[in-house]
Scaffold this motif. Structure first.
Motif, PDB file in Angstrom:
ATOM      1  N   PRO A   1       9.061  -4.594  -2.001  1.00 15.90           N
ATOM      2  CA  PRO A   1      10.490  -3.696  -1.989  1.00 15.90           C
ATOM      3  C   PRO A   1      10.974  -1.913  -2.699  1.00 15.90           C
ATOM      4  CG  PRO A   1      11.075  -5.242  -2.753  1.00 15.90           C
ATOM      5  CD  PRO A   1       9.781  -5.529  -2.293  1.00 15.90           C
ATOM      6  N   ARG A   2       9.644  -2.209  -3.640  1.00 16.29           N
ATOM      7  CA  ARG A   2       9.714  -0.846  -4.489  1.00 16.29           C
ATOM      8  C   ARG A   2       8.971   0.279  -4.657  1.00 16.29           C
ATOM      9  NH1 ARG A   2      12.463  -2.473  -9.840  1.00 16.29           N
ATOM     10  NH2 ARG A   2      13.326  -4.879  -9.470  1.00 16.29           N
ATOM     11  N   MET A   3       7.835  -0.242  -3.752  1.00  8.54           N
ATOM     12  CA  MET A   3       7.691   1.175  -3.483  1.00  8.54           C
ATOM     13  C   MET A   3       6.895   1.355  -1.748  1.00  8.54           C
ATOM     14  SD  MET A   3       3.897  -1.433  -4.402  1.00  8.54           S
ATOM     15  CE  MET A   3       2.621  -0.247  -3.499  1.00  8.54           C
ATOM     16  N   SER A   4       7.288   2.036  -1.333  1.00  6.33           N
ATOM     17  CA  SER A   4       7.554   3.820  -0.261  1.00  6.33           C
ATOM     18  C   SER A   4       6.232   2.558   0.852  1.00  6.33           C
ATOM     19  CB  SER A   4       7.279   4.484  -0.194  1.00  6.33           C
ATOM     20  OG  SER A   4       6.015   4.968  -0.733  1.00  6.33           O
TER      21      SER A   4
ATOM     22  N   ILE B   1      -3.948   7.975   5.383  1.00  2.55           N
ATOM     23  CA  ILE B   1      -2.470   6.835   5.715  1.00  2.55           C
ATOM     24  C   ILE B   1      -2.149   6.724   6.670  1.00  2.55           C
ATOM     25  CG2 ILE B   1      -0.270   6.236   4.614  1.00  2.55           C
ATOM     26  CD1 ILE B   1      -1.643   6.339   1.786  1.00  2.55           C
ATOM     27  N   ALA B   2      -1.594   8.574   7.059  1.00  3.07           N
ATOM     28  CA  ALA B   2      -0.765   9.085   7.945  1.00  3.07           C
ATOM     29  C   ALA B   2      -1.809   8.835   9.310  1.00  3.07           C
ATOM     30  CB  ALA B   2      -0.993  10.338   8.279  1.00  3.07           C
ATOM     31  N   ALA B   3      -2.835   8.388   9.471  1.00  5.64           N
ATOM     32  CA  ALA B   3      -3.970   7.922  10.664  1.00  5.64           C
ATOM     33  C   ALA B   3      -3.444   6.356  10.900  1.00  5.64           C
ATOM     34  CB  ALA B   3      -5.121   8.223  10.269  1.00  5.64           C
ATOM     35  N   ALA B   4      -3.334   5.718   9.712  1.00  2.00           N
ATOM     36  CA  ALA B   4      -2.597   3.904  10.460  1.00  2.00           C
ATOM     37  C   ALA B   4      -1.874   3.718  10.473  1.00  2.00           C
ATOM     38  CB  ALA B   4      -3.961   3.145   8.607  1.00  2.00           C
ATOM     39  N   LEU B   5      -0.677   4.698   9.729  1.00  2.00           N
ATOM     40  CA  LEU B   5       0.024   4.549  10.741  1.00  2.00           C
ATOM     41  C   LEU B   5       0.719   4.924  12.062  1.00  2.00           C
ATOM     42  CD1 LEU B   5       2.585   6.103   7.628  1.00  2.00           C
ATOM     43  CD2 LEU B   5       2.339   3.263   8.272  1.00  2.00           C
ATOM     44  N   GLU B   6       0.186   6.070  12.681  1.00  2.00           N
ATOM     45  CA  GLU B   6       0.391   6.513  13.833  1.00  2.00           C
ATOM     46  C   GLU B   6      -0.639   5.000  15.087  1.00  2.00           C
ATOM     47  OE1 GLU B   6      -0.409  10.819  15.916  1.00  2.00           O
ATOM     48  OE2 GLU B   6      -1.408  10.586  13.760  1.00  2.00           O
ATOM     49  N   GLU B   7      -1.724   4.973  14.092  1.00  2.00           N
ATOM     50  CA  GLU B   7      -2.296   3.756  15.708  1.00  2.00           C
ATOM     51  C   GLU B   7      -1.609   2.871  15.360  1.00  2.00           C
ATOM     52  OE1 GLU B   7      -6.632   2.758  15.411  1.00  2.00           O
ATOM     53  OE2 GLU B   7      -5.901   2.807  13.538  1.00  2.00           O
ATOM     54  N   VAL B   8      -0.515   2.054  14.491  1.00  2.00           N
ATOM     55  CA  VAL B   8       0.101   0.904  14.958  1.00  2.00           C
ATOM     56  C   VAL B   8       1.534   1.047  15.946  1.00  2.00           C
ATOM     57  CG1 VAL B   8      -1.034  -0.578  12.948  1.00  2.00           C
ATOM     58  CG2 VAL B   8       0.676   0.756  12.463  1.00  2.00           C
TER      59      VAL B   8
ATOM     60  N   ALA C   1       5.842  10.265   9.967  1.00  2.00           N
ATOM     61  CA  ALA C   1       6.826  11.270   8.314  1.00  2.00           C
ATOM     62  C   ALA C   1       7.361  10.409   8.229  1.00  2.00           C
ATOM     63  CB  ALA C   1       7.562  12.293   9.701  1.00  2.00           C
ATOM     64  N   THR C   2       7.381   8.411   8.190  1.00  2.00           N
ATOM     65  CA  THR C   2       8.822   8.177   7.432  1.00  2.00           C
ATOM     66  C   THR C   2       7.700   7.203   6.313  1.00  2.00           C
ATOM     67  OG1 THR C   2       7.572   6.671   9.639  1.00  2.00           O
ATOM     68  CG2 THR C   2       9.215   7.174   9.955  1.00  2.00           C
ATOM     69  N   ARG C   3       6.589   7.710   6.121  1.00  2.00           N
ATOM     70  CA  ARG C   3       6.008   6.957   5.275  1.00  2.00           C
ATOM     71  C   ARG C   3       6.417   6.594   3.307  1.00  2.00           C
ATOM     72  NH1 ARG C   3       2.852  11.045   6.636  1.00  2.00           N
ATOM     73  NH2 ARG C   3       1.810  12.623   5.109  1.00  2.00           N
ATOM     74  N   ASP C   4       7.416   8.252   3.568  1.00  2.00           N
ATOM     75  CA  ASP C   4       8.270   8.242   1.984  1.00  2.00           C
ATOM     76  C   ASP C   4       9.296   7.183   1.792  1.00  2.00           C
ATOM     77  OD1 ASP C   4       6.585   9.669   1.442  1.00  2.00           O
ATOM     78  OD2 ASP C   4       7.793  11.647   2.104  1.00  2.00           O
TER      79      ASP C   4
END
Length: 533
Positions: A375-378, A403-410, A415-418
Motif C-alpha cells: 500500500p506504500r508503493m505506487s 511499466i507503461a507497456a505492461a499496464l497497457e497490455e493488461v 497514466a494511472t501509474r502514480d
C-alpha cells in the motif's frame, strides 16, 4: 404479525458518504423463511445496504438522508444503541466476506463462538462448551473438540469462514445476512455450507438475505432476486422471472458475463518449460519438550508433471490438498525433495544466487491482490520493482516505458501509474498483479486463485485477458483454482489433488466430460450441479 406481513421492510433507503450517494432509494421486503439475493458488481451498494440494516455503517461519515428499515414494524434507522444490541446477533446476524478481519486474532475459536451464546442465550459452563462444539460440527469443522483452543490464523480460510457462520447461527437469528459467505470455500464445502443454511432455514424458519457475485449460487438458493447497479435496484422479482427473462440491459449483461470460451490451444510439439518428478513437500510435526519430529504433514507427496510452452495445467482440489504448496515448490519458494526442471535445467539444488537470473522467467500471481501489493508503493513502483532487481543498470526512462507497456497490455491506463492500490477496484488490482509478473517477460506463471474474489463479469474479463496474453507470449500457466468453471475455460490439462497426492490427471476436456474417480465426480457435481437440500 400475520402470515403475510414481511419480517423486514426496507423502504426508499439512501446512504451517503459525504457528497457520494452510495445507495439511492432502495426498497425491498423479506418474509419469514424466504431467501432474497442481492446481486451486482463491486461498488453497486449491496454490502452498504446490508450494513445499514444492522446500522453498522461508519457513522457520522455515513448518513441516511432518507429511508426506513423496519424489523417487525420497529424502526432500526436511528434506533438507540441498547435496542440495536439486542437485534445484532440476536434477531439479525451477519456473515462477513473476509473472516480474518472479523475474527479477533487474540481470542480462541471457543471464546469467540461462546461469546455470542453467552450474550444472547445466557449459556454458561459445560452447556456453553457443548453448544460451541455442536455448532462447529454443524458447519463442517473436523474434530471440533480439538480445535476449540485454535486461534484464527491457525485455521484455513475456509475453516475461518465456517467459524464465522457458526457465530452467526449461535443466536438462532430470525434473519441471516450472508455477505459473500462462500467466496473462500471449495466447491464441495460450498455445497455443504449452502445445504446447511437451507436446512437451518427450514428448521428455524429463518429468512436469508444473500449477497453474492456467484450467479450459480443464486440460482440454487434464492426465491427472489434484486439486481443492484450504481446504488439502485434496477430489476427485482421471482428468481425464474429475473434469470430466465431479464428485462434490464444490466441484468442481461450480468447473466451473460460468466467465464466462457475454450482454452488457448498451443501445438502439442511445444517444448516442456516446467517439469517435476516425484516432488515432495513434507512439513514436520513436532511434539514434546525437545520438539522431536513425530510425523509429517505430507502437503505434496510424490507429484510429477510436464508443462509445455503455451499450455495451461489446471490444479484443483479442496483447501489443504496441496495446490498452492505445489506452485510454491515449483518456483523454489519452498524447500522440497524430488526433481524440478525449468527449460531443461535442473533447479532443485541451485543456490539462491545461481537461481536468481532464472527468477525473472518464473513469476506468480497471488490470490489476494490487495494483500500482495504494497500500500506504500505506487502502481508504477510495484510493476517496476522486478525490473529494478533484475535490470539495475536499466535507464529510468526505459523502465518507465516498459511499466507503461505492461499496464497497457493488461487493460489499464498507463497514466494511472502514480496512483496507489487502494484507489483501484479488485479487478484492477488483479490486473496490476498480472502486469507486475508480465513486465519481466516470463515463460512460466503460477496463477494462485486469481479470480476467486472477483465479480463474475470481472472474472470473465480476467479469463479473456489471460487467454489473450498466453496466445501472444506463449506463456505456460499453472492455474490453481477451486472454481471449476474458470478452470474449464483456461486449462488444457488437469491435476486433481487430494491430501497432497494427484488422484486423477489428464486432458481437461476429457476429465470434465467423464471424471473417473469418486472424488473428482464429487468436485464436478458440486461445481456444475450444485444441489442444496
Amino acid at each position: 404479525m400475520s402470515e403475510n406481513t414481511p419480517l423486514l421492510v426496507v423502504d426508499d433507503l439512501a446512504v451517503s458518504f459525504g457528497p457520494v450517494q452510495a445507495v439511492k432509494g432502495v426498497s425491498f421486503t423479506l418474509a419469514k423463511g424466504e431467501t432474497l439475493a442481492l446481486v451486482g458488481e463491486s461498488g453497486s451498494g449491496k454490502s452498504v445496504t446490508a450494513l445499514s440494516i444492522l446500522q453498522l455503517l461508519p457513522y457520522p461519515r455515513a448518513t441516511h438522508p432518507r429511508g426506513s428499515i423496519r424489523l417487525d414494524g420497529a424502526e432500526l434507522v436511528g434506533a438507540p444503541e441498547p435496542a440495536l444490541r439486542k437485534v445484532r446477533g440476536g434477531r439479525i446476524a451477519m456473515v462477513f466476506q473476509e473472516p480474518m478481519t472479523s475474527l479477533n486474532p487474540l481470542h480462541s475459536i471457543e471464546a469467540q463462538v461462546g461469546e455470542v451464546l453467552e450474550l444472547h442465550l445466557g449459556l454458561r459452563g459445560s452447556t456453553l462448551r457443548d453448544r460451541v462444539v455442536e455448532l462447529l460440527s454443524l458447519v463442517g469443522i473436523p474434530e471440533p473438540e480439538k480445535r476449540l483452543g485454535a486461534l484464527p490464523h491457525e485455521l484455513s480460510g475456509g475453516q475461518r469462514q465456517r467459524v464465522m457462520i457458526a457465530m452467526a447461527l449461535a443466536g438462532e437469528p430470525d434473519i441471516l445476512i450472508a455477505d459473500e459467505p462462500t467466496t473462500a470455500l471449495d466447491v464441495t464445502i460450498q455445497a455443504q455450507i449452502l445445504a446447511l443454511l437451507k436446512g437451518l432455514q427450514a428448521r428455524l424458519g429463518m429468512a436469508l438475505l444473500f449477497i453474492t457475485h456467484d450467479l450459480g449460487i443464486v440460482r440454487k438458493m434464492a426465491d427472489r432476486v434484486c439486481v443492484m447497479n450504481a446504488g439502485e435496484i434496477v430489476e427485482s422479482g421471482p428468481l425464474p422471472q429475473v434469470f430466465d427473462a431479464p428485462a434490464h440491459p444490466y441484468t442481461q449483461r450480468l447473466l451473460a458475463a460468466e467465464p466462457k470460451g475454450k482454452p488457448h490451444r498451443a501445438g502439442e510439439g511445444e517444448p516442456v518449460v516446467m517439469a517435476a518428478r516425484d516432488l515432495k513437500v513434507w512439513f514436520p510435526l513436532k511434539a514434546g519438550l525437545w520438539r522431536k519430529t513425530v510425523g509429517h504433514v505430507k502437503a505434496v507427496d510424490g507429484i510429477s508433471l510436464d508443462l509445455k510452452r503455451g499450455h495451461t495445467i489446471g490444479v484443483v482440489g479442496e483447501s489443504g490438498s496441496g495446490k498452492t504448496t505445489l506452485g510454491l515448490a515449483l518456483l523454489r519458494l519452498l524447500d522440497s525433495d524430488g526433481e524440478i526442471s525449468f527449460g531443461g535445467t535442473r533447479i532443485e539444488s541451485m543456490s539462491a544466487g545461481t537461481l536468481r537470473p532464472l527468477r525473472r522467467q518464473m513469476q506468480m500471481v497471488f490470490q489476494d491482490p490487495y494483500g500482495s501489493l504494497s500500500p506504500r508503493m505506487s502502481v508504477g513502483q510495484i510493476v517496476g520493482e522486478g525490473l529494478e532487481v533484475h535490470e539495475p543498470a536499466m535507464h529510468a526512462a526505459e523502465r518507465d516505458r516498459l511499466i507503461a507497456a505492461a499496464l497497457e497490455e493488461v487493460g489499464l491506463d498507463p497514466a494511472t501509474r502514480d496512483r496507489y492500490p487502494h484507489e483501484f477496484s479488485g479487478g484492477q488490482r488483479q490486473r496490476i498483479a498480472i502486469a507486475r509478473a508480465l513486465v519481466l517477460k516470463p515463460k512460466f506463471i503460477v496463477l494462485d486463485e486469481p479470480t476467486s474474489a472477483l465479480d463474475v463479469s470481472v472474472q470473465a474479463q480476467i479469463v479473456d485477458l489471460l487467454r489473450d496474453l498466453q496466445a501472444r507470449h506463449a506463456l505456460a500457466y499453472l492455474f490453481i483454482s477451486h472454481d471449476l468453471r474458470v478452470v474449464r475455460a483456461l486449462a488444457d490439462d488437469l491435476l486433481v489433488m487430494k491430501d497432497g497426492k494427484v488422484v486423477e490427471a489428464g486432458r481437461a476436456d476429457e476429465l470434465f466430460k467423464a471424471p473417473r474417480t469418486a472424488y473428482t465426480r464429487a468436485l464436478m457435481a458440486a461445481a456444475f450441479d450444485l444441489e442444496v437440500a
